[in-house]
Design a protein around this motif. Structure first.
Motif, PDB file in Angstrom:
ATOM      1  N   PHE A  51      10.433  -1.469   6.786  1.00 22.79           N
ATOM      2  CA  PHE A  51      10.072  -0.923   5.471  1.00 22.79           C
ATOM      3  C   PHE A  51      10.256   0.588   5.353  1.00 22.79           C
ATOM      4  CE2 PHE A  51       7.395  -4.693   6.199  1.00 22.79           C
ATOM      5  CZ  PHE A  51       7.931  -5.499   5.193  1.00 22.79           C
ATOM      6  N   ARG A  52      10.487   1.259   6.479  1.00 17.88           N
ATOM      7  CA  ARG A  52      10.593   2.718   6.422  1.00 17.88           C
ATOM      8  C   ARG A  52      11.441   3.216   7.580  1.00 17.88           C
ATOM      9  NH1 ARG A  52       6.622   0.830   8.926  1.00 17.88           N
ATOM     10  NH2 ARG A  52       4.517   0.649   8.219  1.00 17.88           N
ATOM     11  N   ASP A  53      11.923   4.445   7.436  1.00 19.35           N
ATOM     12  CA  ASP A  53      12.703   5.039   8.516  1.00 19.35           C
ATOM     13  C   ASP A  53      11.757   5.600   9.573  1.00 19.35           C
ATOM     14  OD1 ASP A  53      14.798   4.394   6.960  1.00 19.35           O
ATOM     15  OD2 ASP A  53      15.390   6.427   6.424  1.00 19.35           O
ATOM     16  N   LEU A  54      12.292   5.791  10.750  1.00 14.45           N
ATOM     17  CA  LEU A  54      11.492   6.374  11.829  1.00 14.45           C
ATOM     18  C   LEU A  54      12.062   7.744  12.170  1.00 14.45           C
ATOM     19  CD1 LEU A  54       9.302   6.095  14.029  1.00 14.45           C
ATOM     20  CD2 LEU A  54      11.038   5.042  15.482  1.00 14.45           C
TER      21      LEU A  54
ATOM     22  N   MET B  12       0.823  -1.199   0.000  1.00 17.62           N
ATOM     23  CA  MET B  12       0.000   0.000   0.000  1.00 17.62           C
ATOM     24  C   MET B  12       0.862   1.256   0.000  1.00 17.62           C
ATOM     25  SD  MET B  12      -3.061  -1.266   2.529  1.00 17.62           S
ATOM     26  CE  MET B  12      -3.534   0.332   3.127  1.00 17.62           C
ATOM     27  N   MET B  13       1.904   1.226   0.879  1.00 16.42           N
ATOM     28  CA  MET B  13       2.779   2.396   0.949  1.00 16.42           C
ATOM     29  C   MET B  13       3.529   2.587  -0.374  1.00 16.42           C
ATOM     30  SD  MET B  13       5.819   3.284   3.643  1.00 16.42           S
ATOM     31  CE  MET B  13       6.955   2.024   3.086  1.00 16.42           C
TER      32      MET B  13
ATOM     33  N   TRP C 271      16.909  10.893  12.019  1.00 20.33           N
ATOM     34  CA  TRP C 271      16.204   9.706  11.531  1.00 20.33           C
ATOM     35  C   TRP C 271      16.815   8.431  12.080  1.00 20.33           C
ATOM     36  CZ3 TRP C 271      11.748   9.591   8.775  1.00 20.33           C
ATOM     37  CH2 TRP C 271      11.317  10.829   8.263  1.00 20.33           C
TER      38      TRP C 271
ATOM     39  N   ARG D  45       2.660   1.782  -3.392  1.00 18.57           N
ATOM     40  CA  ARG D  45       1.798   2.338  -4.435  1.00 18.57           C
ATOM     41  C   ARG D  45       1.602   3.830  -4.227  1.00 18.57           C
ATOM     42  NH1 ARG D  45      -3.051  -0.741  -4.133  1.00 18.57           N
ATOM     43  NH2 ARG D  45      -2.036  -2.339  -5.355  1.00 18.57           N
TER      44      ARG D  45
ATOM     45  N   GLY E  64      -0.276   9.979  11.799  1.00 20.90           N
ATOM     46  CA  GLY E  64       0.122   8.597  11.508  1.00 20.90           C
ATOM     47  C   GLY E  64       0.537   8.470  10.049  1.00 20.90           C
TER      48      GLY E  64
ATOM     49  N   SER F 139      -4.371  -4.852  -2.839  1.00 21.48           N
ATOM     50  CA  SER F 139      -3.075  -5.472  -2.551  1.00 21.48           C
ATOM     51  C   SER F 139      -3.185  -6.974  -2.359  1.00 21.48           C
ATOM     52  CB  SER F 139      -2.468  -4.856  -1.286  1.00 21.48           C
ATOM     53  OG  SER F 139      -2.306  -3.472  -1.454  1.00 21.48           O
TER      54      SER F 139
ATOM     55  N   ARG G 268      17.260   4.416  11.335  1.00 22.24           N
ATOM     56  CA  ARG G 268      17.141   3.404  10.278  1.00 22.24           C
ATOM     57  C   ARG G 268      16.728   2.043  10.814  1.00 22.24           C
ATOM     58  NH1 ARG G 268      18.207   3.919   5.012  1.00 22.24           N
ATOM     59  NH2 ARG G 268      18.304   1.668   4.704  1.00 22.24           N
TER      60      ARG G 268
ATOM     61  N   GLU H  74       6.445   9.783   5.306  1.00 20.02           N
ATOM     62  CA  GLU H  74       7.744  10.458   5.309  1.00 20.02           C
ATOM     63  C   GLU H  74       8.856   9.435   5.547  1.00 20.02           C
ATOM     64  OE1 GLU H  74       8.287  13.685   8.069  1.00 20.02           O
ATOM     65  OE2 GLU H  74      10.042  14.434   7.003  1.00 20.02           O
ATOM     66  N   GLY H  75       8.567   8.472   6.435  1.00 16.60           N
ATOM     67  CA  GLY H  75       9.541   7.410   6.689  1.00 16.60           C
ATOM     68  C   GLY H  75       9.822   6.607   5.428  1.00 16.60           C
ATOM     69  N   GLY H  76       8.771   6.359   4.653  1.00 19.16           N
ATOM     70  CA  GLY H  76       8.922   5.609   3.405  1.00 19.16           C
ATOM     71  C   GLY H  76       9.673   6.406   2.358  1.00 19.16           C
TER      72      GLY H  76
ATOM     73  N   TRP I 128       8.512  -1.376  12.493  1.00 15.81           N
ATOM     74  CA  TRP I 128       8.328  -0.129  11.751  1.00 15.81           C
ATOM     75  C   TRP I 128       9.453   0.087  10.746  1.00 15.81           C
ATOM     76  CZ3 TRP I 128       4.587   3.664  11.598  1.00 15.81           C
ATOM     77  CH2 TRP I 128       4.948   4.834  10.913  1.00 15.81           C
TER      78      TRP I 128
ATOM     79  N   PRO J 298      -7.508   0.059  -0.805  1.00 13.65           N
ATOM     80  CA  PRO J 298      -6.081  -0.246  -0.959  1.00 13.65           C
ATOM     81  C   PRO J 298      -5.718  -1.631  -0.437  1.00 13.65           C
ATOM     82  CG  PRO J 298      -6.428   1.482   0.684  1.00 13.65           C
ATOM     83  CD  PRO J 298      -7.749   1.246   0.021  1.00 13.65           C
TER      84      PRO J 298
ATOM     85  N   LEU K 154       3.943  10.247   9.411  1.00 10.30           N
ATOM     86  CA  LEU K 154       5.087   9.503   9.933  1.00 10.30           C
ATOM     87  C   LEU K 154       5.410   8.327   9.007  1.00 10.30           C
ATOM     88  CD1 LEU K 154       6.717   9.928  12.524  1.00 10.30           C
ATOM     89  CD2 LEU K 154       5.288   8.225  13.652  1.00 10.30           C
ATOM     90  N   HIS K 155       4.334   7.670   8.589  1.00  6.89           N
ATOM     91  CA  HIS K 155       4.432   6.492   7.728  1.00  6.89           C
ATOM     92  C   HIS K 155       5.007   6.881   6.358  1.00  6.89           C
ATOM     93  CE1 HIS K 155       3.001   2.833   5.755  1.00  6.89           C
ATOM     94  NE2 HIS K 155       2.184   3.514   4.984  1.00  6.89           N
TER      95      HIS K 155
ATOM     96  N   ASP L 158       1.092  27.729   9.486  1.00  6.61           N
ATOM     97  CA  ASP L 158       2.022  28.491  10.313  1.00  6.61           C
ATOM     98  C   ASP L 158       3.060  29.190   9.443  1.00  6.61           C
ATOM     99  OD1 ASP L 158       3.116  29.275  12.842  1.00  6.61           O
ATOM    100  OD2 ASP L 158       4.759  27.867  12.469  1.00  6.61           O
TER     101      ASP L 158
ATOM    102  N   GLU M  46       3.693  33.371   8.972  1.00  2.42           N
ATOM    103  CA  GLU M  46       4.921  34.023   9.460  1.00  2.42           C
ATOM    104  C   GLU M  46       5.281  35.223   8.600  1.00  2.42           C
ATOM    105  OE1 GLU M  46       7.781  32.025  11.674  1.00  2.42           O
ATOM    106  OE2 GLU M  46       5.848  31.953  12.726  1.00  2.42           O
TER     107      GLU M  46
ATOM    108  N   ARG N 297      11.805   8.774   2.905  1.00  5.11           N
ATOM    109  CA  ARG N 297      13.186   8.887   3.359  1.00  5.11           C
ATOM    110  C   ARG N 297      13.959   7.602   3.018  1.00  5.11           C
ATOM    111  NH1 ARG N 297      17.172  11.973   6.396  1.00  5.11           N
ATOM    112  NH2 ARG N 297      18.585  10.307   7.003  1.00  5.11           N
ATOM    113  N   ARG N 298      13.306   6.452   3.231  1.00  7.17           N
ATOM    114  CA  ARG N 298      13.958   5.181   2.926  1.00  7.17           C
ATOM    115  C   ARG N 298      14.279   5.104   1.432  1.00  7.17           C
ATOM    116  NH1 ARG N 298      14.098   0.160   5.760  1.00  7.17           N
ATOM    117  NH2 ARG N 298      14.529   1.504   7.500  1.00  7.17           N
TER     118      ARG N 298
END
Lengths: 53, 468
Positions: free
Chosen positions: B444-447, A1-2, B430, A4, A23, B322, B432, A29-31, B441, B318, A26-27, A49, A53, A33-34
């Protein structure tokens, strides 16, 4: 899902991704970034915000 | 059916063929549906009115059913009430046996999937053939449907070609026109030989007892007119009050399902052959199936009985996109299945289904009758937690969290510790590879590491800065 979702986001050519769900932010942006993608990810409040400014 | 949803979903995720097949079709259907709805004038109002009439009808379902039965009897049909799937199958096989039926031609029917009537026919030594192209291929392949309106959405045309080559002894082809021609040649014979036709019902019209069927292949028309005995198996919730309501539902159904303005064939049946009619069955029977629907009607998910089985929520979901339909473990897949299946089969064996959703709400967006599917999924999750024992670690964890979270000072202290630990592991903000329970978590992705300062402190500082 992420995967896609991220592929669609990157294909859109957008510079910023804005959402009001922490949620999701976080999900996704983490993806991003990876994947090493450099899209700015923000909460709607941050965008507002920034505009105020 | 092996394992639970999680295991089946994992298997499905690793199935490359399935992804090719699912992606080809669902993406296309989503676009077509949007275009279809856009072609309907005042679509939102049509949806609202359709919803209102369905909800009103469900509210007084018993009265509507009695009125519907009276019209059916006036029209010359015989009415049977089936409390369970087994009752329905027994009634239908009895009708067939009494009439000396040897071969049954079926038009696509979810209710008959639900009761597994094909097995009942076969056990009674009666031949049965599916005449919807997709269902026909499912039958040839010994497979199960995986979508409400596209039973073989999980198969590629190459796979269909191989099944046909093997089962029908025809040259292999992956050209859809050729494959359809193969099926047509076979099915034409079946229509002519069958002595009983069996269909579901897309709608039953209370005011005149009409059974409405929609198909794109015209097979329902053949099945309802050629064989000498005709049986309808329909859920008790499939009623609409009037022909004017039917008009609204038809406009919504085809658009939501395939983006068509109207399906190619809309068949209305109002009883067996009358004297002077050229064609039509000698007897018509309508079997009204409860199979858990009354129980659903009395509970938190009653609204789901308004579902018109268009499949739009599957294509939009979704999770469905999948993992496909088989992962849901029963006849009804996707978001609607996650509510209907626990309703008719019991929640305990399907307690995972309501959680097979990110609650993104795409299903509610596309539902032609605006069913609040996320709300119902949450209600079922709640019920599942109340009635099944959760793993000890989860129960303890939640208890601990509740304690900490309801004591502000303790909460602040605890989050400060977590913040420090996470920040010490971060590089450039970040992480890893997260430790312990959080490691899932970072598979599959960074935290993202927490900010140095909590929102609360930052906000206080800003407020202080502003007033001074």
């Amino acid at each position: 899902m992420m995967d896609r979702k991220l592929t669609a986001i990157l294909a859109s050519g957008a510079e910023r991704l804005v959402s009001c769900d922490l949620g999701c932010l976080l999900h996704l942006e983490g993806g991003l970034r990876r994947r090493g993608a450099a899209i700015k990810v923000q909460h709607l409040a941050e965008l507002v915000d920034e505009a105020l400014e | 059916m092996s394992g639970g949803f999680a295991q089946r979903a994992r298997e499905a995720l690793g199935n490359q063929q399935l992804h090719i097949a699912l992606d080809r079709t669902t993406a296309q259907l989503v676009v077509r549906r949007a275009a279809g709805l856009a072609s309907l004038e005042d679509a939102d109002r049509v949806r609202d009115r359709a919803r209102a009439s369905k909800m009103q009808l469900l509210h007084t379902l018993a009265d509507s059913l009695r009125a519907f039965e009276a019209r059916l009897v006036e029209n010359g049909a015989r009415v049977h009430w089936a409390e369970t799937a087994a009752d329905a199958n027994r009634i239908i096989v009895e009708i067939a046996t009494k009439a000396g039926v040897r071969r049954v031609a079926k038009s696509k029917s979810m209710a008959s999937e639900e009761t597994h009537v094909n097995g009942a026919f076969e056990r009674a030594g009666i031949g049965v053939v599916e005449t919807d192209l997709g269902e026909y291929i499912v039958q040839l392949a010994g497979d199960r449907p995986s979508h409400i309106i596209m039973p073989i959405v999980h198969m590629t045309r190459e796979q269909v070609g191989r099944v046909m080559a093997q089962r029908l002894a025809v040259p292999y082809s992956d050209d859809t026109q050729t494959l359809a021609r193969y099926a047509r040649a076979q099915l034409r014979e079946e229509f002519l030989q069958a002595d009983m036709g069996l269909t579901g019902a897309n709608f039953g019209v209370v005011e005149n007892g009409a059974i409405c069927l929609v198909t794109n292949e015209g097979n329902a028309r053949m099945v309802t007119t050629l064989p000498r005995v005709y049986v309808v198996l329909m859920g008790i919730e499939k009623l609409v009050p009037t022909m004017a309501d039917l008009d609204r539902f038809l406009k919504l159904l085809a658009r939501s399902a395939t983006g068509q303005k109207l399906t190619a064939y809309t068949t209305l049946v109002r009883g067996p052959r009358r004297s002077g009619d050229d064609s039509g069955p000698d007897q018509m029977h309508v079997v009204l199936l409860d199979n858990g629907r009354s129980k659903i009607l009395a509970g938190e998910t009653a609204e789901i009985l308004g579902c018109i089985r268009c499949g739009a929520c599957l294509n939009a979901c979704p999770v469905y996109r999948s993992v496909g339909g088989h992962a849901y473990g029963d006849v009804y897949p996707g978001p609607v299945g996650s509510i209907v299946t626990p309703g008719i089969r019991g929640l305990a064996p399907f307690a995972e289904l309501p959680s097979a959703s990110s609650l993104c709400g795409a299903c509610r967006e596309v539902c032609p009758v605006r069913l609040d599917i996320p709300r119902m999924l949450l209600a079922l999750r709640h019920e599942a937690v109340e009635h099944t024992r959760q793993p000890a670690a989860l129960r303890m964890g939640l208890k601990l969290f509740a304690r900490v979270a309801s004591r502000p000072r303790l909460y602040r202290a605890a989050t400060a510790v977590v913040r420090r630990v996470l920040r010490s592991r971060a590089r450039d903000g970040w992480i890893r590879r997260a430790p312990g329970m959080a490691s899932g978590w970072t598979r599959f992705r960074d935290l993202k590491a927490p900010a140095a300062e909590t929102f609360e402190t930052a906000w206080r500082r800003r407020a202080a800065g502003r007033t001074s």
